[in-house]
Enzyme design. Structure first.
Site, PDB file in Angstrom:
ATOM      1  N   CYS A 241     -25.533  -1.285  63.678  1.00 17.62           N
ATOM      2  CA  CYS A 241     -24.367  -0.764  63.407  1.00 17.62           C
ATOM      3  C   CYS A 241     -24.335   0.943  63.580  1.00 17.62           C
ATOM      4  O   CYS A 241     -23.714   1.498  64.200  1.00 17.62           O
ATOM      5  CB  CYS A 241     -23.349  -1.145  62.401  1.00 17.62           C
ATOM      6  SG  CYS A 241     -21.641  -0.267  62.115  1.00 17.62           S
ATOM      7  N   CYS A 242     -25.381   1.270  62.860  1.00 21.27           N
ATOM      8  CA  CYS A 242     -25.829   2.766  62.665  1.00 21.27           C
ATOM      9  C   CYS A 242     -26.479   3.342  64.086  1.00 21.27           C
ATOM     10  O   CYS A 242     -25.917   4.306  64.300  1.00 21.27           O
ATOM     11  CB  CYS A 242     -26.982   3.026  61.572  1.00 21.27           C
ATOM     12  SG  CYS A 242     -26.351   2.658  59.859  1.00 21.27           S
ATOM     13  N   CYS A 322     -20.401   5.757  55.661  1.00 18.36           N
ATOM     14  CA  CYS A 322     -19.258   4.897  56.211  1.00 18.36           C
ATOM     15  C   CYS A 322     -18.687   4.138  54.886  1.00 18.36           C
ATOM     16  O   CYS A 322     -19.902   3.681  53.966  1.00 18.36           O
ATOM     17  CB  CYS A 322     -19.711   4.182  57.100  1.00 18.36           C
ATOM     18  SG  CYS A 322     -20.133   5.120  58.819  1.00 18.36           S
ATOM     19  N   CYS A 325     -20.617   0.600  53.980  1.00 17.71           N
ATOM     20  CA  CYS A 325     -22.123   0.422  53.401  1.00 17.71           C
ATOM     21  C   CYS A 325     -22.258   1.522  52.063  1.00 17.71           C
ATOM     22  O   CYS A 325     -23.335   2.102  51.953  1.00 17.71           O
ATOM     23  CB  CYS A 325     -22.848   1.004  54.341  1.00 17.71           C
ATOM     24  SG  CYS A 325     -22.995  -0.547  55.789  1.00 17.71           S
ATOM     25  N   CYS A 348     -30.047   5.881  57.859  1.00 18.58           N
ATOM     26  CA  CYS A 348     -29.140   5.437  59.164  1.00 18.58           C
ATOM     27  C   CYS A 348     -29.860   5.252  60.373  1.00 18.58           C
ATOM     28  O   CYS A 348     -29.727   4.603  61.206  1.00 18.58           O
ATOM     29  CB  CYS A 348     -27.854   6.299  59.271  1.00 18.58           C
ATOM     30  SG  CYS A 348     -28.357   8.013  59.672  1.00 18.58           S
TER      31      CYS A 348
END
Length: 359
Positions: A241-242, A322, A325, A348
């Site tokens: 996702c990062c 975000c 997280c 990240c």
């Protein structure tokens, strides 16, 4: 080298038209996947292989069906281990085409540096390393504003931008930069997963400091559709996702810079313990004016200059990323304890070099 295989191979066989989520579900329990191409011009198989490898699939990937020897190298670079030869196919032709070129112009799953990366590294790294060493000597014992001033010195000829999360401590560095050069480009990674308070704070701080070039950078729409259509990749793979929402967009957004100012500090994480004011990372000069600051230094600067605070700080959010997280920290916890809580993850990835990120 791509292996060539005679005859029908064992393993779960899936058409390259199979939706990604179904392929991923199958990959979770299969050591061998055979992806069948129904047309040589269908690129979905390459995308599926690349995504599987990026998300950590370590099993065997075999290409089958309508693929051509001309595609051998592309299959290998996308993550395939082997190709199932059609009857009458010549393995020698496949091997020759696989090795026809030794360099690449675009990055791929294999991670081999591209031609432009090699050229940039060869021409830039040595000069930038020498510059970083010289600047570190010159700014030893100097203040954060003096480090920023040194980095922005026109005589250096650097193309300088900065990265900001507009988080809990961002106002201090942005204030220093704005005082020196308010038109310095500021890259904000608009991940689509920020707290609404962060977006409001970005607008407020941009106006308060007179920042004239704040650039909002979003994930690539095509990559997002393929990798995270439901906006829930964070649940299953925070690193992926990062990578999608931060690492890749940042690489595209900063391609025109050869120097980036960051707000990193040694006290924040073990991965930053040896941070210097100037360092070279993947052919780019990273400038860390606040490297030796701690939370008390940040607080003192915010108070002295009466800078706006991120609205979530008073609710216990001392490091803000975000929303999926990030959580508030408890009394006595480290400021970054609320980032990726419960995961074996402290960065990240945007501040890790390729070697570190792959480790």
């Amino acid at each position: 080298m791509l292996q060539t295989l005679e005859g029908i191979q064992n393993g779960l066989r899936l058409s390259v038209t199979t939706p990604l989520e179904e392929v991923e579900a199958a990959a979770a329990s299969e050591d061998v996947l055979v992806l069948e191409f129904e047309a040589f011009r269908d690129g979905r198989g390459f995308s599926l292989a690349s995504v599987l490898r990026e998300r950590g699939y370590a099993g065997r990937l075999i290409a089958a069906g309508k693929v051509l020897p001309d595609q051998a190298r592309h299959l290998r670079r996308s993550g395939f281990d082997a190709v199932e030869l059609q009857p009458g196919a010549d393995a020698a032709v496949w091997a020759r085409m696989d090795q026809a070129f030794s360099a690449a112009y675009q990055p791929a799953t294999g991670g081999a540096p591209t031609i432009w990366q090699r050229r940039r590294a060869a021409s830039n790294d040595r000069d930038l390393e020498a510059l970083a060493e010289r600047l570190n000597r010159e700014v030893e014992g100097k203040s954060a504003p003096e480090i920023v001033r040194a980095a922005l010195d026109p005589a250096l000829g650097l193309r300088v931008g900065t990265i900001s999360s507009f988080g809990a401590e961002s106002a201090a560095l942005l204030h220093i930069i704005a005082k020196e050069r308010s038109e310095t480009p500021v890259v904000f990674l608009e991940t689509g997963q920020h707290f609404l308070q962060t977006l409001s704070y970005r607008t407020q701080l941009t106006k308060a400091l007179g920042l004239s070039d704040v650039r909002l950078v979003t994930p690539d729409a095509g990559e997002k559709t393929t990798l995270d259509a439901r906006d829930d990749l964070w649940k299953t793979d925070a690193d992926a996702c990062c990578d999608l929402r931060k690492v890749r967009p940042l690489a595209r957004a900063t391609a025109g810079f050869n120097a980036i100012i960051t707000g990193r500090k040694r006290y924040q994480a073990s991965t930053r313990a040896a941070l210097k004011p100037f360092e070279v990372l993947d052919g780019v000069l990273r400038i860390n004016p606040l490297a030796d600051w701690d939370s008390e230094d940040v607080e003192a600067w915010l108070v002295e200059h009466d800078l706006p605070r991120h609205p979530l700080v008073e609710q216990g959010y001392l490091s803000i990323g975000c929303w999926p997280c990030t959580r508030a920290v408890e009394d006595g916890e480290d400021a970054r304890a609320g980032r990726w809580s419960g995961m074996d993850k402290v960065e990240c990835g945007i501040h890790l070099g390729k070697r570190q990120a792959a480790a």
